[in-house]
Design an enzyme around this catalytic site. Structure first.
Site, PDB file in Angstrom:
ATOM      1  N   ASP A  67      28.608 -27.401   2.483  1.00  0.00           N
ATOM      2  CA  ASP A  67      27.694 -26.700   3.384  1.00  0.00           C
ATOM      3  C   ASP A  67      28.116 -25.267   3.641  1.00  0.00           C
ATOM      4  O   ASP A  67      29.234 -24.852   3.303  1.00  0.00           O
ATOM      5  CB  ASP A  67      27.589 -27.475   4.716  1.00  0.00           C
ATOM      6  CG  ASP A  67      28.942 -27.886   5.278  1.00  0.00           C
ATOM      7  OD1 ASP A  67      29.972 -27.387   4.787  1.00  0.00           O
ATOM      8  OD2 ASP A  67      28.972 -28.702   6.210  1.00  0.00           O
ATOM      9  N   ASN A 137      30.140 -36.215  16.544  1.00  0.00           N
ATOM     10  CA  ASN A 137      28.883 -36.974  16.626  1.00  0.00           C
ATOM     11  C   ASN A 137      28.613 -37.765  15.347  1.00  0.00           C
ATOM     12  O   ASN A 137      27.505 -38.261  15.152  1.00  0.00           O
ATOM     13  CB  ASN A 137      27.711 -36.035  16.945  1.00  0.00           C
ATOM     14  CG  ASN A 137      27.488 -34.997  15.854  1.00  0.00           C
ATOM     15  OD1 ASN A 137      28.110 -35.052  14.803  1.00  0.00           O
ATOM     16  ND2 ASN A 137      26.593 -34.057  16.103  1.00  0.00           N
ATOM     17  N   HIS A 139      28.672 -36.621  12.243  1.00  0.00           N
ATOM     18  CA  HIS A 139      28.060 -35.920  11.108  1.00  0.00           C
ATOM     19  C   HIS A 139      29.045 -35.773   9.949  1.00  0.00           C
ATOM     20  O   HIS A 139      30.249 -35.691  10.144  1.00  0.00           O
ATOM     21  CB  HIS A 139      27.438 -34.572  11.514  1.00  0.00           C
ATOM     22  CG  HIS A 139      28.403 -33.457  11.803  1.00  0.00           C
ATOM     23  ND1 HIS A 139      28.184 -32.536  12.800  1.00  0.00           N
ATOM     24  CD2 HIS A 139      29.562 -33.090  11.214  1.00  0.00           C
ATOM     25  CE1 HIS A 139      29.176 -31.657  12.802  1.00  0.00           C
ATOM     26  NE2 HIS A 139      30.025 -31.969  11.854  1.00  0.00           N
ATOM     27  N   GLU A 144      23.413 -33.791  10.784  1.00  0.00           N
ATOM     28  CA  GLU A 144      23.456 -34.120  12.204  1.00  0.00           C
ATOM     29  C   GLU A 144      22.762 -35.463  12.456  1.00  0.00           C
ATOM     30  O   GLU A 144      21.984 -35.933  11.617  1.00  0.00           O
ATOM     31  CB  GLU A 144      22.753 -33.013  12.998  1.00  0.00           C
ATOM     32  CG  GLU A 144      23.419 -31.647  12.861  1.00  0.00           C
ATOM     33  CD  GLU A 144      24.715 -31.521  13.650  1.00  0.00           C
ATOM     34  OE1 GLU A 144      25.494 -32.491  13.707  1.00  0.00           O
ATOM     35  OE2 GLU A 144      24.946 -30.433  14.210  1.00  0.00           O
TER      36      GLU A 144
END
Ligand code: GLP
Length: 264
Positions: A67, A137, A139, A144
């Site tokens: 990413d 979280n 990810h 996400e």
């Protein structure tokens, strides 16, 4: 899933680097999926050490990063291009022509750009070994919560939690980027082998949900349960909310005895 429990960050980094090094030695033209984040720094340090001390050769290795932040140029100190250069690429003999990181400066035609990134992975023969960290979280990459399990490389809006987490590394940079280009979960699941590293208590809940929880788009890393060759390499703190720790230790013992190649 193979769950490898290690004492601390140092041990996780050493073991991850050992696994990556043996994959490179087995296949010098390995296609390696790379990740960024604090967890990865120790691993890249160890790989640099192996390059210097044991002549680990990256000259034919092809890399694809997961990413990049949208809006950041390669020379921006907060960009993942910069992170990769500083922590890894400039310190080993990787051929710059073999390095692929999503371009954060693209404007418009995002779908076309992202399809091109996927095509480049295919042209390289697919990813042999994908490294992953994990967000608090759950990810992976920048997938996400609620990302489709079939998602491909695309533009993704970051959650407030992720923006704040990543801001800590660059306190002077002001408000950070709000979007990113990331490989999708579907892209990641096509890698032949996946290695996820997690350390520290802040990752414990995400790790437990990913390994022992239901497969759900609410926790992107839980999709890894669908993959036939995933290794979670985690330290004691990150493992602290797993309920089956004793079983994972037994599996590890038997793996070392019966199929030791899975650990090397
Ligand atoms: C970013 C990256 C992820 C990484 C995560 C965790 O969000 N896109 O790939 O896993 O950070 O970073 P850290 O290792 O610093 O906790």
């Amino acid at each position: 899933m193979l769950v490898v429990l290690k004492r601390d960050y140092e041990e996780v980094s050493r073991q991850a680097a050992r696994l990556i090094a043996s994959a490179v030695r087995r296949k010098p033209a390995l296609t390696l999926g790379l990740a960024t984040g604090g967890t990865m720094v120790g691993i890249y340090d160890q790989l640099v050490r192996l390059h210097k001390e044991e002549a680990l050769d990256f000259s034919r290795v092809v890399t694809f990063n997961l990413d990049e932040y949208l809006g950041l140029a390669a020379d921006h100190p907060q960009s993942f291009h910069h992170f990769m250069r500083e922590n890894f690429f400039s310190r080993v003999n990787i051929d710059p022509r073999n390095v692929h990181i999503p371009d954060g400066t693209i404007r418009g035609n995002y779908d076309q750009y992202c399809a091109g990134y996927e095509e480049a992975i295919r042209q390289a023969g697919g990813i042999d070994l994908q490294l992953l960290g994990i967000g608090r979280n759950g990810h992976v990459g920048f997938n996400e919560p609620t990302s489709s399990i079939g998602s491909r490389t695309r533009l993704k809006v970051l959650t407030r939690e992720t923006i704040e987490d990543n801001q800590k590394s660059f306190p002077s940079a002001g408000e950070g980027p709000r979007c990113a280009i990331t490989m999708g979960i579907g892209t990641i699941l096509e890698a032949r082998r996946i290695l996820l590293m997690a350390t520290g208590a802040s990752k414990a809940a995400a790790v437990a949900k990913s390994i022992e929880g239901p497969i759900t788009s609410a926790v992107s890393a839980s999709a890894l349960q669908l993959h036939p060759d995933v290794t979670f390499l985690i330290d004691e703190q990150a493992a602290s909310q797993l309920t089956q720790r004793e079983y994972y230790r037994q599996v590890l013992e038997m793996t070392a005895l019966l199929t030791p190649e899975r650990l090397s």
